[in-house]
Design a protein around this motif. Structure first.
Motif, PDB file in Angstrom:
ATOM      1  N   ASP A  75       0.872  -1.166   0.000  1.00 41.81           N
ATOM      2  CA  ASP A  75       0.000   0.000   0.000  1.00 41.81           C
ATOM      3  C   ASP A  75       0.912   1.219   0.000  1.00 41.81           C
ATOM      4  OD1 ASP A  75      -1.596   2.158   0.605  1.00 41.81           O
ATOM      5  OD2 ASP A  75      -2.786   1.114   2.103  1.00 41.81           O
ATOM      6  N   SER A  76       0.927   1.968  -1.095  1.00 37.66           N
ATOM      7  CA  SER A  76       1.874   3.075  -1.235  1.00 37.66           C
ATOM      8  C   SER A  76       1.704   4.115  -0.126  1.00 37.66           C
ATOM      9  CB  SER A  76       1.716   3.751  -2.601  1.00 37.66           C
ATOM     10  OG  SER A  76       0.393   4.225  -2.776  1.00 37.66           O
ATOM     11  N   GLU A  77       0.498   4.267   0.393  1.00 36.31           N
ATOM     12  CA  GLU A  77       0.272   5.253   1.440  1.00 36.31           C
ATOM     13  C   GLU A  77       0.736   4.751   2.803  1.00 36.31           C
ATOM     14  OE1 GLU A  77      -3.781   6.451   1.422  1.00 36.31           O
ATOM     15  OE2 GLU A  77      -3.701   7.314  -0.591  1.00 36.31           O
ATOM     16  N   ALA A  78       0.760   3.419   2.956  1.00 40.66           N
ATOM     17  CA  ALA A  78       1.131   2.853   4.261  1.00 40.66           C
ATOM     18  C   ALA A  78       2.543   2.265   4.260  1.00 40.66           C
ATOM     19  CB  ALA A  78       0.124   1.765   4.652  1.00 40.66           C
ATOM     20  N   LEU A  79       3.259   2.410   3.141  1.00 45.59           N
ATOM     21  CA  LEU A  79       4.577   1.790   3.014  1.00 45.59           C
ATOM     22  C   LEU A  79       5.581   2.445   3.962  1.00 45.59           C
ATOM     23  CD1 LEU A  79       6.069  -0.382   1.342  1.00 45.59           C
ATOM     24  CD2 LEU A  79       6.803   1.447  -0.188  1.00 45.59           C
ATOM     25  N   THR A  80       6.069   1.681   4.917  1.00 50.38           N
ATOM     26  CA  THR A  80       7.008   2.213   5.907  1.00 50.38           C
ATOM     27  C   THR A  80       8.173   1.245   6.109  1.00 50.38           C
ATOM     28  OG1 THR A  80       5.651   1.242   7.669  1.00 50.38           O
ATOM     29  CG2 THR A  80       5.266   3.568   7.145  1.00 50.38           C
ATOM     30  N   VAL A  81       8.604   0.596   5.032  1.00 52.45           N
ATOM     31  CA  VAL A  81       9.692  -0.384   5.124  1.00 52.45           C
ATOM     32  C   VAL A  81      10.955   0.273   5.661  1.00 52.45           C
ATOM     33  CG1 VAL A  81      11.165  -1.961   3.844  1.00 52.45           C
ATOM     34  CG2 VAL A  81       8.747  -1.796   3.267  1.00 52.45           C
ATOM     35  N   ASP A  82      11.290   1.437   5.129  1.00 53.45           N
ATOM     36  CA  ASP A  82      12.516   2.110   5.560  1.00 53.45           C
ATOM     37  C   ASP A  82      12.477   2.452   7.046  1.00 53.45           C
ATOM     38  OD1 ASP A  82      13.577   1.961   3.045  1.00 53.45           O
ATOM     39  OD2 ASP A  82      12.997   3.987   2.454  1.00 53.45           O
ATOM     40  N   GLN A  83      11.324   2.941   7.498  1.00 48.02           N
ATOM     41  CA  GLN A  83      11.212   3.277   8.921  1.00 48.02           C
ATOM     42  C   GLN A  83      11.311   2.029   9.793  1.00 48.02           C
ATOM     43  OE1 GLN A  83       9.402   4.470   6.432  1.00 48.02           O
ATOM     44  NE2 GLN A  83       8.432   6.443   6.921  1.00 48.02           N
ATOM     45  N   TYR A  84      10.684   0.949   9.332  1.00 49.63           N
ATOM     46  CA  TYR A  84      10.672  -0.288  10.114  1.00 49.63           C
ATOM     47  C   TYR A  84      12.087  -0.843  10.289  1.00 49.63           C
ATOM     48  CZ  TYR A  84       9.136  -4.936  11.680  1.00 49.63           C
ATOM     49  OH  TYR A  84       8.936  -6.098  12.389  1.00 49.63           O
ATOM     50  N   PHE A  85      12.831  -0.879   9.181  1.00 50.91           N
ATOM     51  CA  PHE A  85      14.173  -1.453   9.231  1.00 50.91           C
ATOM     52  C   PHE A  85      15.234  -0.418   9.587  1.00 50.91           C
ATOM     53  CE2 PHE A  85      12.067  -4.753   6.792  1.00 50.91           C
ATOM     54  CZ  PHE A  85      12.702  -5.906   7.212  1.00 50.91           C
ATOM     55  N   ASP A  86      15.264   0.674   8.829  1.00 47.94           N
ATOM     56  CA  ASP A  86      16.387   1.595   8.952  1.00 47.94           C
ATOM     57  C   ASP A  86      16.278   2.523  10.142  1.00 47.94           C
ATOM     58  OD1 ASP A  86      18.865   2.019   7.731  1.00 47.94           O
ATOM     59  OD2 ASP A  86      18.185   3.916   6.874  1.00 47.94           O
ATOM     60  N   GLU A  87      15.098   2.597  10.736  1.00 43.91           N
ATOM     61  CA  GLU A  87      14.951   3.390  11.951  1.00 43.91           C
ATOM     62  C   GLU A  87      14.666   2.479  13.151  1.00 43.91           C
ATOM     63  OE1 GLU A  87      12.094   6.499  11.379  1.00 43.91           O
ATOM     64  OE2 GLU A  87      13.033   7.204   9.531  1.00 43.91           O
ATOM     65  N   PHE A 107      14.493  -1.022  13.530  1.00 43.06           N
ATOM     66  CA  PHE A 107      15.408  -2.138  13.782  1.00 43.06           C
ATOM     67  C   PHE A 107      16.807  -1.630  14.089  1.00 43.06           C
ATOM     68  CE2 PHE A 107      18.165  -5.636  11.955  1.00 43.06           C
ATOM     69  CZ  PHE A 107      18.022  -6.471  13.053  1.00 43.06           C
ATOM     70  N   ARG A 108      17.216  -0.580  13.414  1.00 46.82           N
ATOM     71  CA  ARG A 108      18.533   0.001  13.675  1.00 46.82           C
ATOM     72  C   ARG A 108      18.648   0.431  15.147  1.00 46.82           C
ATOM     73  NH1 ARG A 108      22.503   2.148  10.612  1.00 46.82           N
ATOM     74  NH2 ARG A 108      21.253   1.895   8.718  1.00 46.82           N
ATOM     75  N   ALA A 109      17.610   1.100  15.641  1.00 44.92           N
ATOM     76  CA  ALA A 109      17.619   1.528  17.043  1.00 44.92           C
ATOM     77  C   ALA A 109      17.552   0.329  17.982  1.00 44.92           C
ATOM     78  CB  ALA A 109      16.448   2.477  17.306  1.00 44.92           C
ATOM     79  N   PHE A 110      16.803  -0.702  17.593  1.00 46.89           N
ATOM     80  CA  PHE A 110      16.612  -1.895  18.422  1.00 46.89           C
ATOM     81  C   PHE A 110      17.939  -2.585  18.721  1.00 46.89           C
ATOM     82  CE2 PHE A 110      15.618  -6.464  18.858  1.00 46.89           C
ATOM     83  CZ  PHE A 110      14.694  -6.430  19.898  1.00 46.89           C
ATOM     84  N   ILE A 111      18.827  -2.628  17.714  1.00 42.77           N
ATOM     85  CA  ILE A 111      20.110  -3.318  17.909  1.00 42.77           C
ATOM     86  C   ILE A 111      21.262  -2.340  18.149  1.00 42.77           C
ATOM     87  CG2 ILE A 111      19.412  -5.327  16.563  1.00 42.77           C
ATOM     88  CD1 ILE A 111      21.019  -4.265  14.210  1.00 42.77           C
ATOM     89  N   GLY A 112      20.949  -1.043  18.195  1.00 47.50           N
ATOM     90  CA  GLY A 112      21.987  -0.046  18.446  1.00 47.50           C
ATOM     91  C   GLY A 112      23.013   0.023  17.346  1.00 47.50           C
ATOM     92  N   LEU A 113      22.558   0.002  16.100  1.00 48.45           N
ATOM     93  CA  LEU A 113      23.453  -0.043  14.952  1.00 48.45           C
ATOM     94  C   LEU A 113      23.930   1.354  14.570  1.00 48.45           C
ATOM     95  CD1 LEU A 113      24.652  -1.948  12.763  1.00 48.45           C
ATOM     96  CD2 LEU A 113      22.647  -1.400  11.366  1.00 48.45           C
ATOM     97  N   ASP A 114      25.213   1.454  14.270  1.00 48.12           N
ATOM     98  CA  ASP A 114      25.804   2.712  13.824  1.00 48.12           C
ATOM     99  C   ASP A 114      25.133   3.196  12.542  1.00 48.12           C
ATOM    100  OD1 ASP A 114      27.863   4.326  12.163  1.00 48.12           O
ATOM    101  OD2 ASP A 114      28.737   4.277  14.166  1.00 48.12           O
ATOM    102  N   GLU A 115      24.919   4.491  12.427  1.00 47.22           N
ATOM    103  CA  GLU A 115      24.222   5.050  11.275  1.00 47.22           C
ATOM    104  C   GLU A 115      24.996   4.903   9.975  1.00 47.22           C
ATOM    105  OE1 GLU A 115      23.076   9.041  11.980  1.00 47.22           O
ATOM    106  OE2 GLU A 115      21.632   8.539  13.564  1.00 47.22           O
ATOM    107  N   ASN A 116      26.284   4.675  10.053  1.00 47.33           N
ATOM    108  CA  ASN A 116      27.100   4.529   8.853  1.00 47.33           C
ATOM    109  C   ASN A 116      27.092   3.106   8.304  1.00 47.33           C
ATOM    110  OD1 ASN A 116      27.977   7.242   8.847  1.00 47.33           O
ATOM    111  ND2 ASN A 116      29.479   6.762  10.439  1.00 47.33           N
TER     112      ASN A 116
END
Length: 233
Positions: A76-88, A90-99
């Motif tokens: 759903d193009s209006e509900a698409l939040t893949v980047d937020q789910y993974f790159d924000e 999940f990244r925060a969940f595992i404490g991953l460096d932004e680089n």
């Protein structure tokens, strides 16, 4: 003796051009596809492979924490939040460096039905095969039939053996078995994630999705952390 045996390449091109000039657009399309479909398919696959290799060479300059392919999904193009789910998230969940990168590809829809195959299907399978063989894929999420196909070739990690005890207790009722075609051995290599919030929170629409970790994944620990993240959301 064939009609073209004593004809130069240049003369043959002129003859082909003259034939096409007299045809309607529909007839031209049919003629080109009928006589040149295999070279066309070959070129399309080659382009995909060159693009994949070039992209891989470029991306290899950066550290990658996880590479995930979500197959045969709609969104759903209006509900698409893949980047937020993974790159924000999940990244925060595992404490991953932004680089450090997290790669998620949800563009491929492979099919193994030969009657329905076309040049795009072959190209997608070639791309997916290249990712797997080059250890460029850690996690595969797809329909049961897709997981069964790669599971037959012993492509996935046995999660009964790989998961930490606490996470195993949390997900054991969702484990999905696959059978090795060569040995006939069944092992629990997948986890059904259809009852989690994964689809809702990413905006991806999947049919009975199963998550697996590739047996040659170089980022097994991070892939296991993704399972924990999915089930704790």
């Amino acid at each position: 003796m064939t009609p073209y045996e004593n004809v130069t390449f240049k003369e043959r091109l002129h003859e082909e051009a003259a034939k096409l000039k007299e045809m309607s657009f529909r007839d031209k399309f049919w003629y080109i596809w009928e006589y040149y479909k295999f070279p066309i398919i070959g070129v399309v696959i080659a382009v995909f492979l060159v693009g994949s290799i070039g992209s891989a060479m470029y991306n290899n300059r950066f550290d990658t924490a996880l590479s995930c392919a979500v197959l045969n999904s709609r969104y759903d193009s209006e509900a698409l939040t893949v980047d937020q789910y993974f790159d924000e998230g999940f990244r925060a969940f595992i404490g991953l460096d932004e680089n450090t990168k997290i790669d998620v590809d949800y563009s491929m829809s492979p099919s193994f039905d030969e009657s329905a195959m076309n040049e795009y299907s072959y190209a997608e399978l070639a791309k997916l095969t290249a990712m797997i063989s080059s250890k460029g894929l850690d996690v595969m999420i797809g329909r049961p039939d897709v997981i069964d196909h790669y599971g037959e070739m012993d492509g996935f990690l046995n999660l009964e053996e790989a998961l930490p005890a606490d996470l195993y207790e949390q997900v054991k009722d969702y484990l999905y078995p696959v059978t090795n075609a060569e040995t006939g051995q069944e092992s629990f290599c997948g986890i059904r994630i259809g009852d989690t919030s994964f689809g809702e929170k990413t905006g991806l629409i999947l049919e009975d999705p199963v998550l697996t970790i590739m047996s040659n994944s170089p980022h097994t620990d991070t892939a296991i952390q993704l399972i924990r993240y999915i089930f704790e959301q």
